[in-house]
Scaffold this motif. Sequence first.
Motif, PDB file in Angstrom:
ATOM      1  N   PHE A 292       0.847  -1.187   0.000  1.00  0.00           N
ATOM      2  CA  PHE A 292       0.000   0.000   0.000  1.00  0.00           C
ATOM      3  C   PHE A 292       0.881   1.234   0.000  1.00  0.00           C
ATOM      4  O   PHE A 292       2.046   1.185   0.377  1.00  0.00           O
ATOM      5  N   SER A 293       0.307   2.324  -0.444  1.00  0.00           N
ATOM      6  CA  SER A 293       1.041   3.588  -0.497  1.00  0.00           C
ATOM      7  C   SER A 293       0.923   4.299   0.841  1.00  0.00           C
ATOM      8  O   SER A 293      -0.172   4.586   1.311  1.00  0.00           O
ATOM      9  N   ALA A 294       2.065   4.579   1.450  1.00  0.00           N
ATOM     10  CA  ALA A 294       2.068   5.313   2.720  1.00  0.00           C
ATOM     11  C   ALA A 294       1.449   6.693   2.538  1.00  0.00           C
ATOM     12  O   ALA A 294       0.855   7.248   3.466  1.00  0.00           O
ATOM     13  N   LEU A 295       1.567   7.245   1.340  1.00  0.00           N
ATOM     14  CA  LEU A 295       1.017   8.573   1.069  1.00  0.00           C
ATOM     15  C   LEU A 295      -0.495   8.600   1.304  1.00  0.00           C
ATOM     16  O   LEU A 295      -1.028   9.533   1.899  1.00  0.00           O
ATOM     17  N   LEU A 296      -1.180   7.554   0.862  1.00  0.00           N
ATOM     18  CA  LEU A 296      -2.628   7.528   0.972  1.00  0.00           C
ATOM     19  C   LEU A 296      -3.087   7.266   2.406  1.00  0.00           C
ATOM     20  O   LEU A 296      -4.258   7.398   2.725  1.00  0.00           O
ATOM     21  N   PHE A 297      -2.141   6.900   3.275  1.00  0.00           N
ATOM     22  CA  PHE A 297      -2.455   6.715   4.684  1.00  0.00           C
ATOM     23  C   PHE A 297      -2.138   7.969   5.488  1.00  0.00           C
ATOM     24  O   PHE A 297      -2.154   7.954   6.707  1.00  0.00           O
ATOM     25  N   ASP A 298      -1.819   9.059   4.812  1.00  0.00           N
ATOM     26  CA  ASP A 298      -1.425  10.302   5.476  1.00  0.00           C
ATOM     27  C   ASP A 298      -2.648  10.957   6.129  1.00  0.00           C
ATOM     28  O   ASP A 298      -3.466  11.586   5.455  1.00  0.00           O
ATOM     29  N   GLU A 299      -2.777  10.810   7.437  1.00  0.00           N
ATOM     30  CA  GLU A 299      -3.943  11.358   8.140  1.00  0.00           C
ATOM     31  C   GLU A 299      -3.957  12.881   8.101  1.00  0.00           C
ATOM     32  O   GLU A 299      -5.019  13.508   8.114  1.00  0.00           O
ATOM     33  N   LYS A 300      -2.760  13.483   8.056  1.00  0.00           N
ATOM     34  CA  LYS A 300      -2.682  14.950   7.997  1.00  0.00           C
ATOM     35  C   LYS A 300      -3.375  15.459   6.735  1.00  0.00           C
ATOM     36  O   LYS A 300      -4.113  16.443   6.765  1.00  0.00           O
ATOM     37  N   LEU A 301      -3.121  14.772   5.606  1.00  0.00           N
ATOM     38  CA  LEU A 301      -3.762  15.159   4.344  1.00  0.00           C
ATOM     39  C   LEU A 301      -5.277  15.047   4.463  1.00  0.00           C
ATOM     40  O   LEU A 301      -6.014  15.936   4.046  1.00  0.00           O
ATOM     41  N   ASN A 302      -5.747  13.952   5.053  1.00  0.00           N
ATOM     42  CA  ASN A 302      -7.193  13.757   5.190  1.00  0.00           C
ATOM     43  C   ASN A 302      -7.826  14.863   6.030  1.00  0.00           C
ATOM     44  O   ASN A 302      -8.897  15.381   5.709  1.00  0.00           O
ATOM     45  N   LYS A 303      -7.155  15.228   7.135  1.00  0.00           N
ATOM     46  CA  LYS A 303      -7.687  16.267   8.020  1.00  0.00           C
ATOM     47  C   LYS A 303      -7.705  17.625   7.323  1.00  0.00           C
ATOM     48  O   LYS A 303      -8.646  18.407   7.479  1.00  0.00           O
ATOM     49  N   GLN A 304      -6.639  17.933   6.555  1.00  0.00           N
ATOM     50  CA  GLN A 304      -6.593  19.212   5.840  1.00  0.00           C
ATOM     51  C   GLN A 304      -7.715  19.306   4.814  1.00  0.00           C
ATOM     52  O   GLN A 304      -8.352  20.359   4.673  1.00  0.00           O
TER      53      GLN A 304
END
Length: 679
Positions: A292-304
Amino acid sequence: MKTFDVFINGIQKKRLSEREQIKQDLMRRMKIKDARAEQLLNASSTRIAHNISEEEAQRYQKGLQVIGIICLYMPSAHSAIKLDLHQMVEEKPDDNDILSHCPNCEEMFPEAAELPPEKCGGCGVIIHKFLAIKAIEEEREQKRLAEKSDIKKQLLQSQGIKDTLEQQGRDELIEARRKKQLENEVKKELSIRQNHKQHMLAASVVLIGALATGGYIYSNPADSATVSEENNTELVLSEPLSSQESLAATHEKATKALGSFGMDSASMTGSSHNILAEGGQTTTVAIEPIKFSALLFDEKLNKQTWDHFLAQQVAVLIEQGEEARALQLSRHISDTKIYIDSLGQLLVATDEESLQTKVAIAIEAKITPLAVRQKIQFLAQASVYQYKANKNSAFIEHATQLRGSLSAPEEQLEAILYLGVAHVQMANMDAANLYFSKINSLLAKVSTPDKKIHSRILIAKSYKDAGSEASALQWLASTQKLVTEASPASYTELVMAYAYLGQLDTTARMILASPAELADNDLFYQAVQVFVDVGNPEQAENLVAYMQESDFKASSYMVMSRDRQKNSAYLMSTEQLISQEMSESLNQAIMTSHLAFHYSAQKNTQKTKALYPLTTEYLKTIPASTEKDKALAIIATNYAHTLDPSYSKNLLNEIQSPTIKSNVNLEISKALQVAALIN
């Protein structure tokens, strides 16, 4: 009475092709010569009027904008904010070079004068100082034009490389599709053989079961007893096998049984097994791990992404006059900067004194737990809104008091920059200049290369925020001598600073020349976020062409979809990437859920509904694991953010971890609260 200065900032972007006509109109309107007009059009910002009334300043602006000039005006100050990177040489003009008019305002000198006056009677400029500064500016401008020419050549070369890479990408995509088709054909052929194996495997199950029972009826006596050397008629039973030994023995016998059929036990199982080998050591028969891509697990991105959506909805409620609901909704925003911007807009919009008090209290509550440096930063940000709303200076005064508790020079420098910019935005130029005048003395005390780079970046950003882009670029350029000593973190910060200033070419060049420990795709993706944040989605789009990995491309399109004019196009591009370039099911499921949320934010519930079964289809191919639970948490949260709880509640059944399931339930509850405020 407040007075104003008027500035020319070049030609309007849409009318660059009319440059010659605009220059002629400018010469006629301002009664200046060709050389002076050229200077005004080429400079990034030039003051053309000083200490005039706002009515006069507006007439200047209106008249010049009509002919195609960018014209701005701002409150006058006793001294302008200036950059003092280089010592300016003061030279008096040669007596043989007699001037007939002021080089600044074009006012004619008396014809009887043998020498030009020391000071112009019209604009008050000191002549010899003005000429010295002008000479330096012209030298810089020549250097800038030369650099611009070099950049143009490099861009042309880059475009050729870009076209080549795009063609290679298309060729690779065609080749990948061809291989995929062949792979499917081979799988189809193998499935026939696999069915044959399954029949043989079923026949062997009976044998394996018999072996696993361990009953003495089917055992060889030699395996279960030993003959005593003293009395060969006495049988002694061996110690019973432990559970691990029994499992190992059963596995060994099963392997032999399957081997007699020409089959491999490891290949017939679909998961990893621990097997006890000789000497009591454990060996592992491993399967291919989930990728899996660690990028797509970026919670910071989801919150932003969620925070930006909430901020948009707060703005909608303010426009609708639902100010109390806007305040309630804003409390769901986690990012401090976005939170203060939203509450600041509410503070300016409302005339209700009690609501203004509530907003101020909410801002203070958000800032109070932060470190002193952050408190100053966000109090300064909030102070601009407070001043616009009711001329209140409580926030800026609080920030000024906190500055006294800072001891390190880099922290003091950071504080004066935040305060200086706030005062510029509140049109208090005297206070702003007082802070900006301290820059060089504090910078001289900063010690390490990384701190020097960080400080110069903050200075550059502050000049940008204060409206002086030329000075901002100069400060950023002054970091070049320190780049070789920069840590990866400082190098990354420098790249993002060039993106903040809108410098697309320099940003791309620095990423391509970045240290080996920094990943190009990650840097390009971060730069995309910065370009979008500062309102340059077109430049962000240019960076996507450099990316090689589909997850970075897709995530970039998600960020760029904040641009309301092109968001549909960016979302369609994301759909194409998911179906055509992404291969891992887990990544496809996560990205599809992101896409569903973005379509929901556009009120496109039909698209959201169509994407949900596609997401679940991707998830079916993934076995239960910790990674799958983490992915499900993100996917369920994204669907909760569509404000339709049915999607995320269905996904809860797939999550194995009680903790993760509880966290997702909390996100669903928060989303329902948001839905109640918006709908």
